[in-house]
Design an enzyme around this catalytic site. Structure first.
Site, PDB file in Angstrom:
ATOM      1  N   GLY A   8       0.798  -1.229   0.000  1.00 19.34           N
ATOM      2  CA  GLY A   8       0.000   0.000   0.000  1.00 19.34           C
ATOM      3  C   GLY A   8       0.824   1.269   0.000  1.00 19.34           C
ATOM      4  O   GLY A   8       0.331   2.322   0.411  1.00 19.34           O
ATOM      5  N   SER A   9       2.068   1.205  -0.511  1.00 19.61           N
ATOM      6  CA  SER A   9       2.855   2.450  -0.535  1.00 19.61           C
ATOM      7  C   SER A   9       2.225   3.453  -1.501  1.00 19.61           C
ATOM      8  O   SER A   9       2.311   4.669  -1.286  1.00 19.61           O
ATOM      9  CB  SER A   9       4.313   2.180  -0.897  1.00 19.61           C
ATOM     10  N   ASN A  10       1.584   2.966  -2.540  1.00 20.02           N
ATOM     11  CA  ASN A  10       0.912   3.887  -3.468  1.00 20.02           C
ATOM     12  C   ASN A  10      -0.368   4.443  -2.869  1.00 20.02           C
ATOM     13  O   ASN A  10      -0.712   5.599  -3.094  1.00 20.02           O
ATOM     14  CB  ASN A  10       0.661   3.196  -4.806  1.00 20.02           C
ATOM     15  N   MET A  94      -3.808  -7.143  -7.173  1.00 14.17           N
ATOM     16  CA  MET A  94      -3.353  -8.305  -7.931  1.00 14.17           C
ATOM     17  C   MET A  94      -4.518  -9.264  -8.187  1.00 14.17           C
ATOM     18  O   MET A  94      -4.586 -10.351  -7.607  1.00 14.17           O
ATOM     19  CB  MET A  94      -2.216  -8.999  -7.175  1.00 14.17           C
ATOM     20  N   HIS A 113       0.883   0.416 -13.057  1.00 16.13           N
ATOM     21  CA  HIS A 113       1.705  -0.755 -13.372  1.00 16.13           C
ATOM     22  C   HIS A 113       3.175  -0.345 -13.455  1.00 16.13           C
ATOM     23  O   HIS A 113       3.493   0.695 -14.051  1.00 16.13           O
ATOM     24  CB  HIS A 113       1.240  -1.385 -14.691  1.00 16.13           C
ATOM     25  N   ASP A 154      -2.753  -5.493 -17.794  1.00 12.93           N
ATOM     26  CA  ASP A 154      -1.896  -4.318 -17.721  1.00 12.93           C
ATOM     27  C   ASP A 154      -1.808  -3.581 -19.054  1.00 12.93           C
ATOM     28  O   ASP A 154      -0.732  -3.150 -19.466  1.00 12.93           O
ATOM     29  CB  ASP A 154      -0.495  -4.694 -17.198  1.00 12.93           C
ATOM     30  N   GLU A 183       6.421   5.809  -9.232  1.00 16.10           N
ATOM     31  CA  GLU A 183       4.986   5.484  -9.162  1.00 16.10           C
ATOM     32  C   GLU A 183       4.245   6.430  -8.236  1.00 16.10           C
ATOM     33  O   GLU A 183       3.139   6.878  -8.549  1.00 16.10           O
ATOM     34  CB  GLU A 183       4.791   4.065  -8.610  1.00 16.10           C
TER      35      GLU A 183
END
Ligand code: GAR
Length: 198
Positions: A8-10, A94, A113, A154, A183
């Site tokens: 969950g860094s994004n 995912m 992606h 993707d 990202e």
């Protein structure tokens, strides 16, 4: 609305951008499909509604895995619709959607992606780029955000890309950190642009 499966860094990048005003948005909920996904903790500690929605029970209940996925996607779509999101962000989600999910959100699902368009689709994009570097001297990869109109893996209309060089000093880990850093910036910009265009 953010769907995530992992660290969950994004998601965190989106939360931070909302927090400091770079992103004029509300994250109405975060849904994860892995109970261990750290994204769940990040959302909860920022007072964002969370849900765990796993595929396993569907696979256990159906002999045909394709049918299980369709049923799962339809039920997940119903849950997501309940939050009335303007946008569904797949941030490390995912799971490949069938049209049973996507048909409810035309033009409203975007995916992040860790590769450039047409390169290294699938769940191991960073490994694939690193192996291409070792094998063939690939000297750049990248990241992208694209719309998810259908069941393609993707790919879909590209909203934003950023190239990430692979330098002689890189190892697998340093490349991965630079990809994630790219990202985090790209996703925030792409979501801001998308919402502005609504
Ligand atoms: C990110 O690198 C994202 O691009 C990737 O999963 C990672 C999630 O990281 N997604 C895909 O590979 C989709 N095919 P995070 O959980 O720290 O945000």
């Amino acid at each position: 609305m953010v769907l995530a499966s992992g660290a969950g860094s994004n998601l965190q990048a989106l939360i931070d951008a909302v927090g400091d005003g770079r992103l004029d948005a509300e994250i109405v909920a975060v849904i994860v499909n892995r109970r261990s996904a750290f994204a769940l903790q990040r959302a909860a500690s920022n007072n964002i509604a969370t849900a765990f929605f796993g595929l396993r029970p569907y696979l256990d209940d159906h002999d045909d895995p394709a049918q299980a996925r369709r049923r799962y996607d339809a039920d997940l779509a119903a849950m997501v619709l309940g939050y009335r999101p303007d946008l569904v962000v797949l941030a490390g989600w995912m799971h490949l959607f069938t049209m049973g999910f996507l048909e409810y959100f035309p033009g409203r699902v975007i995916n992040l992606h860790p590769a450039l368009p047409g390169e290294f689709g699938g769940p191991n994009a960073i490994d694939d780029a690193w192996n291409a570097h070792l094998r063939d001297g690939l000297d750049r990869t990248g990241v992208m955000v694209h719309l998810v109109p259908d069941e393609g893996v993707d790919n879909g209309p590209v909203l934003a890309t950023e190239a990430v060089p692979i330098t002689p000093d890189d190892d697998r880990e340093s490349l991965e950190s630079r990809i994630h850093a790219a990202e985090h910036g790209l996703l925030v910009r792409a979501v801001a642009d998308f919402l502005e265009g609504l």
